[in-house]
Motif scaffolding. Structure first.
Motif, PDB file in Angstrom:
ATOM      1  N   GLN A   1       0.812  -1.219   0.000  1.00  0.00           N
ATOM      2  CA  GLN A   1       0.000   0.000   0.000  1.00  0.00           C
ATOM      3  C   GLN A   1       0.848   1.273   0.000  1.00  0.00           C
ATOM      4  OE1 GLN A   1      -3.126   0.186  -0.453  1.00  0.00           O
ATOM      5  NE2 GLN A   1      -4.302  -1.404   0.590  1.00  0.00           N
ATOM      6  N   LEU A   2       1.948   1.263   0.729  1.00  0.00           N
ATOM      7  CA  LEU A   2       2.768   2.469   0.840  1.00  0.00           C
ATOM      8  C   LEU A   2       3.940   2.472  -0.128  1.00  0.00           C
ATOM      9  CD1 LEU A   2       2.775   2.875   4.740  1.00  0.00           C
ATOM     10  CD2 LEU A   2       1.105   3.692   3.061  1.00  0.00           C
ATOM     11  N   GLY A   3       4.194   1.334  -0.759  1.00  0.00           N
ATOM     12  CA  GLY A   3       5.193   1.275  -1.819  1.00  0.00           C
ATOM     13  C   GLY A   3       6.636   1.365  -1.369  1.00  0.00           C
ATOM     14  N   LEU A   4       6.925   0.951  -0.138  1.00  0.00           N
ATOM     15  CA  LEU A   4       8.295   1.006   0.360  1.00  0.00           C
ATOM     16  C   LEU A   4       8.887  -0.399   0.483  1.00  0.00           C
ATOM     17  CD1 LEU A   4       8.139   3.615   3.272  1.00  0.00           C
ATOM     18  CD2 LEU A   4       8.451   4.017   0.838  1.00  0.00           C
ATOM     19  N   GLU A   5      10.152  -0.515   0.172  1.00  0.00           N
ATOM     20  CA  GLU A   5      10.851  -1.774   0.415  1.00  0.00           C
ATOM     21  C   GLU A   5      11.086  -1.914   1.916  1.00  0.00           C
ATOM     22  OE1 GLU A   5      13.991  -3.091  -2.531  1.00  0.00           O
ATOM     23  OE2 GLU A   5      14.031  -0.924  -2.846  1.00  0.00           O
ATOM     24  N   VAL A   6      10.945  -3.131   2.424  1.00  0.00           N
ATOM     25  CA  VAL A   6      11.165  -3.378   3.849  1.00  0.00           C
ATOM     26  C   VAL A   6      12.141  -4.537   4.006  1.00  0.00           C
ATOM     27  CG1 VAL A   6      10.119  -3.986   6.064  1.00  0.00           C
ATOM     28  CG2 VAL A   6       8.823  -2.608   4.419  1.00  0.00           C
ATOM     29  N   CYS A   7      13.141  -4.353   4.848  1.00  0.00           N
ATOM     30  CA  CYS A   7      14.007  -5.481   5.186  1.00  0.00           C
ATOM     31  C   CYS A   7      14.086  -5.580   6.703  1.00  0.00           C
ATOM     32  CB  CYS A   7      15.391  -5.368   4.542  1.00  0.00           C
ATOM     33  SG  CYS A   7      16.517  -4.202   5.305  1.00  0.00           S
ATOM     34  N   ALA A   8      14.249  -6.799   7.195  1.00  0.00           N
ATOM     35  CA  ALA A   8      14.320  -7.054   8.631  1.00  0.00           C
ATOM     36  C   ALA A   8      15.581  -7.841   8.947  1.00  0.00           C
ATOM     37  CB  ALA A   8      13.084  -7.838   9.080  1.00  0.00           C
TER      38      ALA A   8
END
Length: 222
Positions: free
Chosen positions: A180-187
């Protein structure tokens, strides 16, 4: 014991460190969603110099390995403030010197004023936090970054719980941020990594929690 081929050594080291530091605990804990979770991750307990330094090292190593492109760090108040500062120091130690900024919860009406502190928001901004529970902090960060004329590009967190954001939903808070927000996420680590750690650990007191965590994943996982 032979570890599964898809084991992430960095994630396993981080889970082990979190358990040793007392940050990752097992028992019965109520989450913000009202669920009874068999584990709890409290990044506020990385509460001395040695633990914070190691935490920053894990963030920096994950960021370098991820290949994410960013020009600066942004730490949303409150936990993100310490994280942004510590990770900026660690990245510089690795030869990647980037500016960082953070926000205040309350606007300051004297001195430099406003809600933003640190470097001017510019270019591709990476948001750094401990977890994503509902995406609220990320949405607020996006608004501040865009209002300053910069581009929110990605998010890095310590632990992805990989569970549904709501009982009637089909995606996690992290998936919401990505879609929805179009951001890449890494953990640094995920629930899958935590389960691998519990399943392969030689400590029977820890292994006993594996079934409960697996049952929780089966009920709420994505």
């Amino acid at each position: 014991m032979t570890l599964p081929r898809d084991t992430d050594p960095l994630a396993q080291d981080f889970v082990a460190f979190s358990v040793e530091a007392g940050v990752l605990r097992f028992g019965e804990f109520k989450t913000k969603a009202g669920r009874l979770s068999p584990y709890f991750f409290n990044a506020g307990l990385f509460d001395d110099g040695a633990k914070l330094g190691r935490l920053a090292e894990f963030y920096a190593r994950r960021l370098i390995a991820s290949g994410l492109q960013f020009d600066m760090l942004f730490g949303p108040a409150y936990k993100g403030i310490t994280l942004a500062a510590a990770v900026a120091v660690e990245l510089a130690r690795h030869g990647r010197n980037v500016p960082y900024a953070y926000n205040r919860k309350e606007a300051k009406d004297h001195g430099e004023g406003g809600t933003l502190v640190g470097a001017k928001l510019a270019g591709r901004v990476l948001i750094i936090d401990d977890v994503i529970s509902a995406g609220t902090s990320v949405r607020e960060s996006i608004s501040m970054i865009q209002a300053a004329g910069a581009v929110p590009s990605s998010v890095v967190i310590a632990l992805d719980r990989q569970e549904k954001a709501t009982d009637d939903g089909s995606e996690s808070a992290v998936q919401f941020v990505q879609r929805q927000l179009g951001l890449e996420v890494c953990a640094i680590a995920t629930l899958k990594d935590l389960l691998q750690y519990l399943e392969t650990n030689q400590d029977p007191s820890l292994g006993a929690h594996g079934a409960k965590v697996a049952a929780y994943r089966d009920r709420y996982g994505v």
